[in-house]
Design a protein around this motif. Sequence first.
Motif, mmCIF file in Angstrom:
data_model
loop_
_atom_site.group_PDB
_atom_site.id
_atom_site.type_symbol
_atom_site.label_atom_id
_atom_site.label_comp_id
_atom_site.label_asym_id
_atom_site.label_seq_id
_atom_site.Cartn_x
_atom_site.Cartn_y
_atom_site.Cartn_z
ATOM 1 N N LEU A 52 0.904 -1.475 -0.473
ATOM 2 C CA LEU A 52 0.391 0.372 -0.063
ATOM 3 C C LEU A 52 0.731 1.539 -0.106
ATOM 4 O O LEU A 52 1.940 1.752 0.579
ATOM 5 N N LEU A 53 0.240 2.438 -0.824
ATOM 6 C CA LEU A 53 1.037 3.389 -0.923
ATOM 7 C C LEU A 53 0.047 4.918 0.345
ATOM 8 O O LEU A 53 -1.408 4.260 0.179
ATOM 9 N N PRO A 54 1.146 5.572 0.766
ATOM 10 C CA PRO A 54 0.047 6.590 1.520
ATOM 11 C C PRO A 54 -1.443 7.023 1.227
ATOM 12 O O PRO A 54 -1.931 7.626 2.056
ATOM 13 N N CYS A 55 -1.492 6.824 0.474
ATOM 14 C CA CYS A 55 -2.608 7.747 -0.424
ATOM 15 C C CYS A 55 -4.014 6.693 -0.989
ATOM 16 O O CYS A 55 -5.264 6.502 -1.167
ATOM 17 N N ASP A 56 -3.351 5.614 -0.941
ATOM 18 C CA ASP A 56 -4.210 4.167 -1.397
ATOM 19 C C ASP A 56 -5.480 4.090 0.060
ATOM 20 O O ASP A 56 -4.948 4.037 1.113
ATOM 21 N N VAL A 57 -6.607 4.063 -0.304
ATOM 22 C CA VAL A 57 -7.760 3.780 0.307
ATOM 23 C C VAL A 57 -8.166 1.973 0.140
ATOM 24 O O VAL A 57 -8.833 2.121 -0.873
ATOM 25 N N VAL A 58 -8.427 1.600 1.391
ATOM 26 C CA VAL A 58 -8.625 0.314 1.642
ATOM 27 C C VAL A 58 -9.673 -0.564 2.426
ATOM 28 O O VAL A 58 -9.423 0.474 3.732
ATOM 29 N N ARG A 59 -9.750 -1.007 2.083
ATOM 30 C CA ARG A 59 -10.757 -2.145 3.354
ATOM 31 C C ARG A 59 -10.414 -3.507 3.715
ATOM 32 O O ARG A 59 -9.849 -3.895 2.288
ATOM 33 N N TYR A 60 -10.585 -4.532 4.518
ATOM 34 C CA TYR A 60 -10.604 -5.981 4.315
ATOM 35 C C TYR A 60 -11.453 -6.458 3.912
ATOM 36 O O TYR A 60 -12.790 -6.951 4.781
ATOM 37 N N ALA A 61 -11.495 -7.295 2.166
ATOM 38 C CA ALA A 61 -12.959 -6.911 2.508
ATOM 39 C C ALA A 61 -12.989 -8.300 2.197
ATOM 40 O O ALA A 61 -14.507 -8.611 2.467
ATOM 41 N N ALA A 62 -11.877 -9.383 2.592
ATOM 42 C CA ALA A 62 -12.398 -10.649 2.412
ATOM 43 C C ALA A 62 -10.433 -10.871 2.854
ATOM 44 O O ALA A 62 -9.867 -10.301 3.151
ATOM 45 N N GLN A 63 -10.645 -12.307 3.419
ATOM 46 C CA GLN A 63 -9.454 -13.014 4.298
ATOM 47 C C GLN A 63 -8.267 -12.571 2.878
ATOM 48 O O GLN A 63 -8.580 -13.121 2.215
ATOM 49 N N GLY A 64 -7.193 -11.880 3.367
ATOM 50 C CA GLY A 64 -6.008 -11.522 2.224
ATOM 51 C C GLY A 64 -6.620 -11.126 1.145
ATOM 52 O O GLY A 64 -5.559 -10.904 -0.048
ATOM 53 N N VAL A 65 -7.943 -9.968 1.529
ATOM 54 C CA VAL A 65 -8.500 -9.614 -0.378
ATOM 55 C C VAL A 65 -8.650 -7.736 0.581
ATOM 56 O O VAL A 65 -9.107 -8.295 1.372
ATOM 57 N N ARG A 66 -7.878 -6.945 -0.156
ATOM 58 C CA ARG A 66 -8.877 -5.879 0.357
ATOM 59 C C ARG A 66 -9.055 -4.698 -1.150
ATOM 60 O O ARG A 66 -8.067 -5.197 -2.425
ATOM 61 N N GLU A 67 -10.209 -4.446 -0.657
ATOM 62 C CA GLU A 67 -10.787 -3.684 -2.174
ATOM 63 C C GLU A 67 -10.003 -2.458 -1.633
ATOM 64 O O GLU A 67 -9.956 -2.076 -0.601
ATOM 65 N N VAL A 68 -9.862 -1.995 -3.175
ATOM 66 C CA VAL A 68 -9.694 -0.650 -2.876
ATOM 67 C C VAL A 68 -10.893 0.973 -3.480
ATOM 68 O O VAL A 68 -11.394 0.614 -4.859
ATOM 69 N N PHE A 69 -10.590 1.625 -3.291
ATOM 70 C CA PHE A 69 -11.304 2.645 -3.054
ATOM 71 C C PHE A 69 -10.944 3.550 -3.944
ATOM 72 O O PHE A 69 -11.004 4.377 -5.023
ATOM 73 N N LEU A 70 -10.071 4.264 -3.540
ATOM 74 C CA LEU A 70 -8.985 5.613 -3.752
ATOM 75 C C LEU A 70 -7.399 4.487 -4.099
ATOM 76 O O LEU A 70 -7.181 4.450 -3.075
ATOM 77 N N THR A 71 -7.034 4.748 -5.290
ATOM 78 C CA THR A 71 -5.688 4.721 -5.497
ATOM 79 C C THR A 71 -4.422 6.090 -4.960
ATOM 80 O O THR A 71 -5.068 7.489 -5.950
ATOM 81 N N GLU A 72 -3.666 6.053 -4.765
ATOM 82 C CA GLU A 72 -2.375 7.200 -5.212
ATOM 83 C C GLU A 72 -2.189 7.842 -6.104
ATOM 84 O O GLU A 72 -1.545 8.755 -6.454
ATOM 85 N N ALA A 73 -2.132 7.355 -6.909
ATOM 86 C CA ALA A 73 -2.118 7.573 -8.590
ATOM 87 C C ALA A 73 -3.187 8.372 -9.367
ATOM 88 O O ALA A 73 -3.331 9.346 -9.556
#
Length: 483
Positions: free
Chosen positions: A155-176
């Motif tokens: 993860l980068l400091p502007c990535d916005v994520v949640r723990y969607a499932a085991q070992g899986v993170r859903e991304v709302f917003l990326t640093e790019a």
Amino acid sequence: MNARTLFPSNRFPSKSRTPAGASPMRILSLSVVVPLCAALAPAQYTVLVTSGSTEESTLALDLPEIDLIRNDEIYSVLPVVGQAYSARPFLPISLQDHWVGDLDADGRYVEVSAEGPMGSSNSIDEIFVKANTVGPVTPRDVFFSISAASTVMGLLPCDVVRYAAQGVREVFLTEAQITAATGGTTLNLDALCQSAAGDLFFSFSLAETLWFGSAADGDLLYIPASAITYDGSGNVTAIATNSAVRIATEANLLAMVNASGFKQATGAAVGTIFNLSGLEIDPSGGTWVSPVDTLNYPNLLFVWRDTTNDGAIISTAGGGSIAVINGVSMGSTIGTQGSQLGWQPTLSGTSGSGGLALIPAQAPQFSLLNYPRNLHTMGDGQTFVQLQASAGTPGGITIFVWSVESAVAGGTFPAIGPIPGFGGEIGISSIILVGAFVNDALGNSATPLIVLSTPAMSGVNLASQAFDLSTSSFSTPTGMSFL
């Protein structure tokens, strides 16, 4: 798995950390607060916060792991008029360790002892809940960013994520995406919220050079929904280049804090250091006029991370006012102590929250935490652990179980979705009964301290869970690993 108990579960060391002049209230009854949740009006909210730059403690007389609010976990608080209330665990470290998976593919699922999976030098930087989210809200529904890049987390400091499932993170917003919108380079997102129309309000944790010039860490920035493309899940897929604008400066927001009449724990007005660290739409509604572009925007709630905050939440309403949530003023014009967030007051005050979000009002999350660590090393051949449960039924019975899980490289702890008739997801694959214990008036319960042989446990990934007998509900699970 052999274990011997060191002392009964009803014998815990008492704590008294209340400073002179502060409220001595430390023993709070969830038997009062929890039933109120069901009767609350739709306009009531639960507040999600992190502890900011310093560790805080809950206002209630909690067990040590429940009591300690670290800056890499999320706690919730339900403000109630006329009632003492306390912060409760919502996304504790032990739950993150269960959900995150084997990040470095070494077969050991928990990588650090006490801190969250992002490591000791990192923290949760902002908390984000999508606009129009309906309850009940679980810890899996809440997004976050971290304070520094994490190679292990990816993860980068502007990535916005949640723990969607085991070992899986859903991304709302990326640093790019945020980089494209602002024209910045090495950015560090510090606060974020979303209007019902899809507009984004945000701030960075450091001074940045953006397409329109320099932006301070206390400046409020804005991207209109018209510049954002969302997918079917409501996640950002693109943002128009250089679409971000500044709508309030650090000085503007400091002026709002002063206009609110807010006072620090010492009785002093706000200082000159201001790092905007949390944003949310004000549920009281209304609009404010930007002093930068003179346009109207929905009223916002905000917090800042430094020693002048002391747990306050301020609104842009009326040119600056102390926020009111569920009829409770989230600050004081005499001396803000931290109790507004359900934090224990201290002699020096608090540093303010490092993140802020609102969700529809709900009972505290039935949570399980590991004390005192999640990763156990060989040491002198022994280690000990205690399982501590929060927000069970006051006076009810909590059953504690654990399960030896696989050690497959790149694997995860198990997770089974809610079963009809039972609350919460299941995070264990088998059941080894640890014991059953009576909850106190707070709904807290714990096992005795359990001593384990580290050579015998070497290489084990251990999942634990609690079960509230009165409500047939499973707690959030925990993860532990043994070197």
